[in-house]
Design a protein around this motif. Structure first.
Motif: not given
Length: 366
Positions: A56-75
């Motif tokens: 359970d990666v959220t125990r390490w303060g990481l976002p849940a799997d369902g939030e992860v996206s491979a879409k190119e991200y521009w900021t």
């Protein structure tokens, strides 16, 4: 024969045959009539890439799997704003943004790429810019970059065996036009390395021999010997999958890293390329010995290129058993699985998640 295919591949073929029949097209035409999302939906899910109990990666303060996206991200708000204005046919904002990058060659390369991509989709605004300001070096630069994008759009991203002779002929024809455009841009701004960065991409497309490529490279380094974007492009050229070899790739990466700490992440890219050729490299001394320096280099504020390096670093740390430090890199990466290191398998999100699982499985729980 279908029976020679693996189970997942058979299922995919049957699903595509059924969908092609439903749509009344040949199976080879199916990819041209489906959206990427529709095509992906036909593929059965892959088996998990991570072997073992999924943490359970959220125990390490990481976002849940369902939030992860491979879409190119521009900021980058400046680039996003200019892309919106060019979509309206306006060129003044693009011209001003590009002019502001003079002397900041890394930024100029980034802005040129974004504007070239926009012009490849619709060049009405670029043509208006060139008409309003004949001889503008910025407009010439964007024109060259856009032609490269057009050429690759014509060719497509398919493997060479799936590209038609007509597509290849058009691809090389547009690249010749792009090369002429690069020389125009270079002539208008002799001190600017950016046209020569574009020329490196053209050289790969036109399949330059090594000595030809070195001549283009010499023009680039004469103007900016430590240009990161150019080094990233050149490393790909020297890979075995293009026009080099593992030996030439490592020679290039190690020389660059010795010249500047900012180029040290190239060692991680080289290691990944070698691994993709089934040559173990992540634990080689030139890679493991560079990790501390790269950690220090990537400390601090993030930006798109840095996020790509951070993804390679996370992978390298996991492969070297430095799991706590890898988890920290995943904290920085957050939900973004758009780094190049994840994309080689064709399932970037899956690769990101599997590597993140491995980091957490080996890390100290906090």
């Amino acid at each position: 024969m279908l029976w020679l295919l693996k189970s997942r591949e058979r299922k995919a073929v049957f699903a595509m045959m059924k969908e092609a029949k439903r749509r009344g097209v040949e199976i080879d035409e199916l990819k041209n009539v489906l959206t990427p999302e529709e095509f992906a939906a036909l593929l059965p899910p892959e088996k998990p890439k991570f072997k073992g109990r999924i943490p359970d990666v959220t125990r390490w303060g990481l976002p849940a799997d369902g939030e992860v996206s491979a879409k190119e991200y521009w900021t980058d708000t400046e680039i996003l704003a200019v892309q919106e204005s060019t979509a309206r046919g306006e060129w003044e904002g693009a011209a001003a943004l590009l002019a502001s990058t003079q002397g900041n060659w890394a930024r100029r390369d980034q802005v040129t790429g974004a504007l070239g991509e926009a012009a490849a989709k619709d060049d009405e605004w670029l043509r208006a810019w060139r008409k309003a300001r004949p001889g503008d070096p910025g407009a010439a630069l964007v024109n060259a970059a856009s032609l490269v994008d057009v050429a690759w759009e014509v060719r497509s991203s398919l493997q060479a065996k799936h590209v038609t002779q007509e597509q290849f002929a058009a691809f090389f024809r547009v690249l010749e036009q792009a090369e002429d455009a690069v020389h125009e841009a270079a002539g208008l701004a002799p001190e600017d390395p950016t046209p020569w960065v574009t020329a490196l991409t053209i050289a790969m497309g036109r399949q330059y021999e090594n000595d030809q490529y070195r001549k283009v490279w010499a023009e680039l380094v004469a103007r900016d010997p430590r240009h990161r974007g150019a080094h990233s492009r050149a490393l790909q050229y020297w890979c075995a999958k293009w026009f080099g070899s593992n030996e030439l790739m490592w020679e290039f990466a190690e020389t660059a890293a010795a010249e500047s700490p900012n180029l040290a992440p190239l060692l991680l890219v080289a290691a990944h390329e070698a691994e993709f050729q089934d040559v173990p490299a992540w634990r080689e001394p030139q890679v493991s010995g560079a990790l501390d320096g790269i950690l220090a280099l990537l400390d601090g504020e993030d930006y798109p290129e840095k996020r790509g390096d951070r993804a390679y670093l996370a992978k390298a740390l996991v492969e070297n058993g430095r799991f706590d430090e890898a988890v920290e890199q995943f904290r920085h990466l957050g939900t973004r699985a758009d780094g190049g290191v994840w994309s080689y398998s064709g399932d970037p999100r899956g690769e990101f998640l599997a590597t993140r699982y491995a980091a957490c499985a080996g890390a100290t729980r906090v």
